[in-house]
Design an enzyme around this catalytic site. Structure first.
Site, mmCIF file in Angstrom:
data_model
loop_
_atom_site.group_PDB
_atom_site.id
_atom_site.type_symbol
_atom_site.label_atom_id
_atom_site.label_comp_id
_atom_site.label_asym_id
_atom_site.label_seq_id
_atom_site.Cartn_x
_atom_site.Cartn_y
_atom_site.Cartn_z
ATOM 1 N N HIS A 263 88.189 -0.460 -10.113
ATOM 2 C CA HIS A 263 87.313 -1.128 -11.074
ATOM 3 C C HIS A 263 88.126 -2.208 -11.773
ATOM 4 O O HIS A 263 89.099 -1.916 -12.470
ATOM 5 C CB HIS A 263 86.761 -0.134 -12.086
ATOM 6 C CG HIS A 263 85.813 -0.765 -13.075
ATOM 7 N ND1 HIS A 263 84.464 -0.884 -12.838
ATOM 8 C CD2 HIS A 263 86.035 -1.323 -14.292
ATOM 9 C CE1 HIS A 263 83.882 -1.478 -13.853
ATOM 10 N NE2 HIS A 263 84.818 -1.755 -14.757
ATOM 11 N N CYS A 264 87.731 -3.462 -11.592
ATOM 12 C CA CYS A 264 88.496 -4.594 -12.108
ATOM 13 C C CYS A 264 87.796 -5.156 -13.346
ATOM 14 O O CYS A 264 86.668 -5.655 -13.251
ATOM 15 C CB CYS A 264 88.629 -5.668 -11.036
ATOM 16 S SG CYS A 264 89.596 -7.098 -11.577
#
Length: 564
Positions: A356-357
């Site tokens: 998850h960026c």
């Protein structure tokens, strides 16, 4: 001084005990509690918290464009007195900056607007998969085919005779064999002959063979003893074994002297069809005759070397990551596709989830991973160009600014700030760009690499505990032995390794080289996150097998590559 909560707890021993055992929760425990609650929730994080870093990235890159173009390139092109270079230098800077900046904006826009791919949009909902029937084998038979327990036997013997008679008339007949200690009840189909006579003959005449069991003993007796028959009656009926014994006893006279009879061999009992198997034929080279045993074992090959036991053995994880029971998600009611995981920030199952960026504002998955890689690629080169060009412009020799020509313009604070920011973000994006290039060449995700690194760290700790810190030679030899038995951890030990770096690269970036540079869809096909072929070095449940259990054509590949 007494607090209200203390007044409430006075006289109540339960509350006094809870107050006594109360303790402060540290920051780490609070973060862990928050993480567990976040995993259990079914709602994503607030939209603002997920998109905040995106706005910050857009602002910083916009500010860097303003400083470089307006405060460095434009004065050079206009030949102003406070310029830091010539006109040609300004034009070259302007062209390179626009190319890299447009490339970054394009790839970053594709990365944040393309969905990573959520499993609920592609996989239908199903019921929980039922557990497969796993049978326990005992002595080569399934557990449910074994003889009944004494309790079950007593229950079957206590049944009314009508039930037994009805079962006889159906498909099965009951045979009871009672000995001194217990009663054994067995069932066998009507269409198969009884083997009691066979077992009696074998037990009396060949006890050594009978110890191997009725099935093996019958086959060995029929294979070794020549088929002979007892004397027949006058009407042609064959003489049974019991009649032969009675005839033998009746030949003795009343005085106790036995009358000699012609010697006969023990007859061979007809072997049933389901037990009649051809005896194994052994070659002269692989057979060793023995007069005391019927078992002959072949000689081992000349190049056979027994595996030496290592002090530290490699123990791969046995998690069945490919089983339906393992991949079923009860919250969404679907079976997760291969390589998909549930993101606690997005509260959804992401196809081929990498991580998850926050700089993208969502997860990086199968559908937007290529564009995320292009954004890392373009931002790394863009920041490197800004850092070098502004650093060179600010460190020109002071002798080039003579009072007769033009005065020294001084230090620009905006350019100094961009030099510092570009250097910091260059380290961040450059390391990510190198790491994800390596992951693409290995056909791995960040989550999968974490698992490999965890196993590598466990092996490192095991070697350290056995060999100590300085015994590097023993550690190297143990690792080489692991490679010979299992393969390399990042390649043969990778569940999704395709066999070469080129195949792994083309699966993500496509075969057309233009797509390796620009953020366009991969051609001829793109990674959809639904169809993956597991490594044949793993079993059907996704557990790593040793080299001896691999397909024959794959056993020597890793060793040849390492030698070359």
């Amino acid at each position: 001084m007494t607090l209200d909560c203390q007044l409430d707890s006075q006289g109540n021993p339960k509350k006094e005990k809870e107050q006594k055992n109360a303790r402060y929760v540290g920051c780490r425990e609070q973060m862990e509690i928050k993480r567990v609650k976040q995993i259990e929730t079914n709602s994503p994080d607030p939209w603002l918290s997920r998109k905040l870093a995106v706005g910050l990235a857009v602002g910083m890159f916009g500010y860097s464009y303003y400083v470089f173009v307006v405060r460095l390139c434009i004065p050079m092109i206009r030949m102003e007195r406070d310029r830091l270079g010539a006109r040609a230098q300004g034009l070259v800077y302007l062209v390179i900056c626009h190319f890299l900046f447009v490339h970054f904006c394009w790839s970053y826009y594709m990365a944040i607007t393309t969905s990573p791919g959520y499993a609920r949009d592609y996989v239908p909902k199903t019921d929980p998969p039922s557990e497969e029937a796993e049978y326990i084998t005992v002595a080569g038979q399934r557990f449910e085919d074994q003889p009944m327990s004494p309790k079950m036997l007593r229950q079957s013997m206590d049944r009314p005779s009508t039930d037994v008679q009805g079962e006889k008339n159906g498909q099965l007949e009951m045979r009871e064999i009672r000995d001194e200690t217990s009663t054994v009840s067995t069932r066998q189909p009507l269409n198969q002959p009884s083997t009691a006579a066979e077992e009696d003959v074998i037990a009396e005449n060949a006890p050594a063979v009978g110890a191997l069991g009725p099935n093996i003993a019958t086959a060995l007796t029929s294979a070794v003893s020549p088929p002979t028959s007892l004397p027949a009656h006058a009407d042609g009926r064959p003489t049974s074994i019991h009649e032969s014994r009675e005839r033998h006893s009746s030949t003795s006279d009343t005085s106790g002297t036995a009358v000699s009879l012609p010697s006969t061999t023990i007859p061979s009992v007809p072997v049933p069809a389901h037990l009649s198997k051809p005896a194994p034929t052994l070659s002269p080279q692989s057979s060793r005759p023995s007069s005391s045993s019927f078992l002959h074992f072949p000689e081992p090959p000349e190049d056979y070397e027994p595996a030496s036991r290592l002090k530290v053995e490699r123990i791969p994880p046995f998690t069945p990551v490919l089983k339906l029971q393992y991949r079923y998600d009860p919250r969404e009611g679907i079976v997760r596709p291969f390589r998909s995981h549930r993101c606690r920030h997005c509260a959804a199952i992401v196809l081929k989830m990498d991580h998850h960026c926050p700089w993208v504002g969502s997860c990086v998955g199968a559908r937007n991973y290529k564009y995320f890689y292009h954004s890392l690629q373009s931002s790394t080169f863009y920041l490197l160009f800004l850092f070098l060009s502004l650093l060179i412009a600010q460190t020109l020799p002071l002798s080039s600014f003579t009072p007769s020509q033009r005065p020294y313009p001084g230090v620009d604070g905006h350019q100094i700030a961009i030099i510092a920011l570009s250097f910091l973000f260059l380290i961040f994006t450059g390391s990510l760009f190198a790491a994800h290039t390596r992951l693409i060449l290995r056909n791995m995700t960040t989550i999968e690499e974490i698992g490999v690194n965890r196993m590598r760290q466990k092996e490192r700790n095991a070697l350290q505990s056995v060999y100590g810190f300085w015994n590097f030679r023993a550690k190297r030899e143990t690792r080489e032995a692991w490679v010979r038995r299992w393969g390399r951890l990042g390649k043969e030990g990778n569940l999704w390794w395709l066999g070469s770096n080129r195949k792994n690269w083309e699966m993500v970036m496509g075969q057309h080289k233009l797509g390796w540079i620009f953020p366009i869809p991969a051609k001829p096909t793109h990674d959809d996150g639904l169809h993956y072929v597991p490594n044949p070095r793993f079993d059907k449940d996704g557990v790593w097998r040793p080299r001896k259990d691999w397909p024959v054509e794959l056993r020597e590949l890793g060793l040849k590559e390492k030698k070359s």
